[in-house]
Design a protein around this motif. Structure first.
Motif, PDB file in Angstrom:
ATOM      1  N   ASN A 252     -20.289 -90.085   1.591  1.00  0.00           N
ATOM      2  CA  ASN A 252     -20.309 -90.938   0.408  1.00  0.00           C
ATOM      3  C   ASN A 252     -18.957 -91.628   0.199  1.00  0.00           C
ATOM      4  O   ASN A 252     -18.415 -91.637  -0.903  1.00  0.00           O
ATOM      5  N   LYS A 253     -18.431 -92.169   1.286  1.00  0.00           N
ATOM      6  CA  LYS A 253     -17.150 -92.874   1.257  1.00  0.00           C
ATOM      7  C   LYS A 253     -17.310 -94.245   1.894  1.00  0.00           C
ATOM      8  O   LYS A 253     -18.273 -94.504   2.622  1.00  0.00           O
ATOM      9  N   THR A 254     -16.356 -95.117   1.634  1.00  0.00           N
ATOM     10  CA  THR A 254     -16.381 -96.423   2.278  1.00  0.00           C
ATOM     11  C   THR A 254     -15.817 -96.304   3.693  1.00  0.00           C
ATOM     12  O   THR A 254     -15.102 -95.347   4.024  1.00  0.00           O
ATOM     13  N   ALA A 255     -16.115 -97.290   4.528  1.00  0.00           N
ATOM     14  CA  ALA A 255     -15.548 -97.309   5.883  1.00  0.00           C
ATOM     15  C   ALA A 255     -14.032 -97.366   5.808  1.00  0.00           C
ATOM     16  O   ALA A 255     -13.332 -96.767   6.638  1.00  0.00           O
ATOM     17  N   ALA A 256     -13.501 -98.063   4.798  1.00  0.00           N
ATOM     18  CA  ALA A 256     -12.045 -98.143   4.630  1.00  0.00           C
ATOM     19  C   ALA A 256     -11.459 -96.769   4.341  1.00  0.00           C
ATOM     20  O   ALA A 256     -10.414 -96.393   4.895  1.00  0.00           O
ATOM     21  N   GLN A 257     -12.100 -96.005   3.489  1.00  0.00           N
ATOM     22  CA  GLN A 257     -11.601 -94.667   3.169  1.00  0.00           C
ATOM     23  C   GLN A 257     -11.619 -93.768   4.396  1.00  0.00           C
ATOM     24  O   GLN A 257     -10.702 -92.974   4.605  1.00  0.00           O
TER      25      GLN A 257
END
Length: 301
Positions: A252-257
């Motif tokens: 549940n994270k962004t690709a950036a994170q």
């Protein structure tokens, strides 16, 4: 490395420490409205950032300094909680220009010292008022540089208290060895700022720096700039990488994170640039632990 927003600093070889995630402040001044950088720095401070990466040639250090002082006046942060990295530009390598150049940066920022001052590139341009000196044919005018002499001038700035720590940027192993093996070396570089992200992991340079207790600070940690004057923009952007996105969905994270966390878990300090409020906040959350090990990037579920 189990870091949190409240405790996300790692030690440097001179006894100081650096926040593992910072805000990059580079922006094309021709395309960026005035005040954008200042507003972004204030948003970042409210989000928990304490590390800001800037440079005289970004033409916005006055906005960074203004934002820092506004937040200090609000009582949101204290000066000794802020970590600011400034850079010595290519036209200022001669030793006699180093301290005056740093003092000019301090005046622009309205600060008494910077936390880190680095040689931006291991090459030099012709000294003078032109930031990018060119000849009549439009070619850059380079200048012979003595990196050891420039480094000695940085050491003097540290000894004078104008910079808490000193380092380099875009140095390869040979150039680092030149400094490390310099007779009479007083202060080792604490850091080497280079491009570093999941598509360009710098394993050999990272290992060499680890052996010498030098921290890698990764710029463009979300992938190389999409500036068409720098790169082939037909190549796929890092943040659309399917592996990063599959992992992001799992946690549940962004690709950036995910990309930022990958670097952080390798011991790399990251300085993602963003002037988008939501992304500024999301990027900082990468300093929280949410992936057990870097190898998970190689084995997405």
């Amino acid at each position: 490395m189990n870091l949190t927003a409240a405790n996300h600093r790692i030690p440097l070889n001179d006894g100081n420490s650096i926040p593992v995630i910072g805000l990059g402040t580079y922006a094309d001044p021709r395309k960026t409205p005035k005040g954008t950088c200042a507003e972004s720095v204030k948003i970042a401070i409210d989000a928990g950032y304490r590390h800001f990466d800037g440079a005289f040639v970004y033409y916005n250090e006055h906005e960074v300094g203004q934002a820092i002082w506004e937040k200090i006046a609000e009582g949101k942060v204290k000066r000794d909680e802020i970590f600011y990295c400034g850079k010595l530009w290519n036209t200022c390598h001669p030793p006699e220009l180093v301290r005056p150049t740093l003092e000019k940066t301090l005046k622009i920022l309205q600060l008494d010292y910077v936390d880190l001052y680095i040689i931006e590139l291991p090459m030099a341009f012709k000294p003078g008022d032109a930031i990018y000196p060119r000849d009549e044919n439009g070619k850059y005018i380079y200048h012979e540089t003595n990196l050891c002499a420039t480094w000695e001038a940085l050491e003097a700035c540290k000894d004078a208290g104008l910079a808490k720590s000193i380092g380099v940027s875009n140095f390869n192993r040979r150039q680092l060895e030149m400094i490390l093996n310099k007779p009479g070396l007083k202060h080792k570089p604490v850091s080497n700022q280079v491009e570093c992200h999941p598509y360009f992991t710098q394993p050999k340079l990272l290992e060499f720096c680890r052996q010498h207790d030098i921290i890698i600070v990764g710029y463009s940690p979300l992938g190389t700039s999409r500036d068409e004057t720098w790169v082939n923009v037909s190549s796929p952007p890092l943040l659309k990488d399917p592996v990063l996105n599959v992992i992001g969905e799992k946690y549940n994270k962004t690709a950036a994170q995910v990309a930022l966390r990958f670097s952080i878990q390798r011991g790399v300090v990251v300085i993602p640039k963003s002037f988008h409020p939501q992304r500024i906040k999301e990027n900082f959350q990468a300093s929280y632990r949410f992936i057990s090990a870097p190898l998970i990037l190689l084995t997405p579920a």
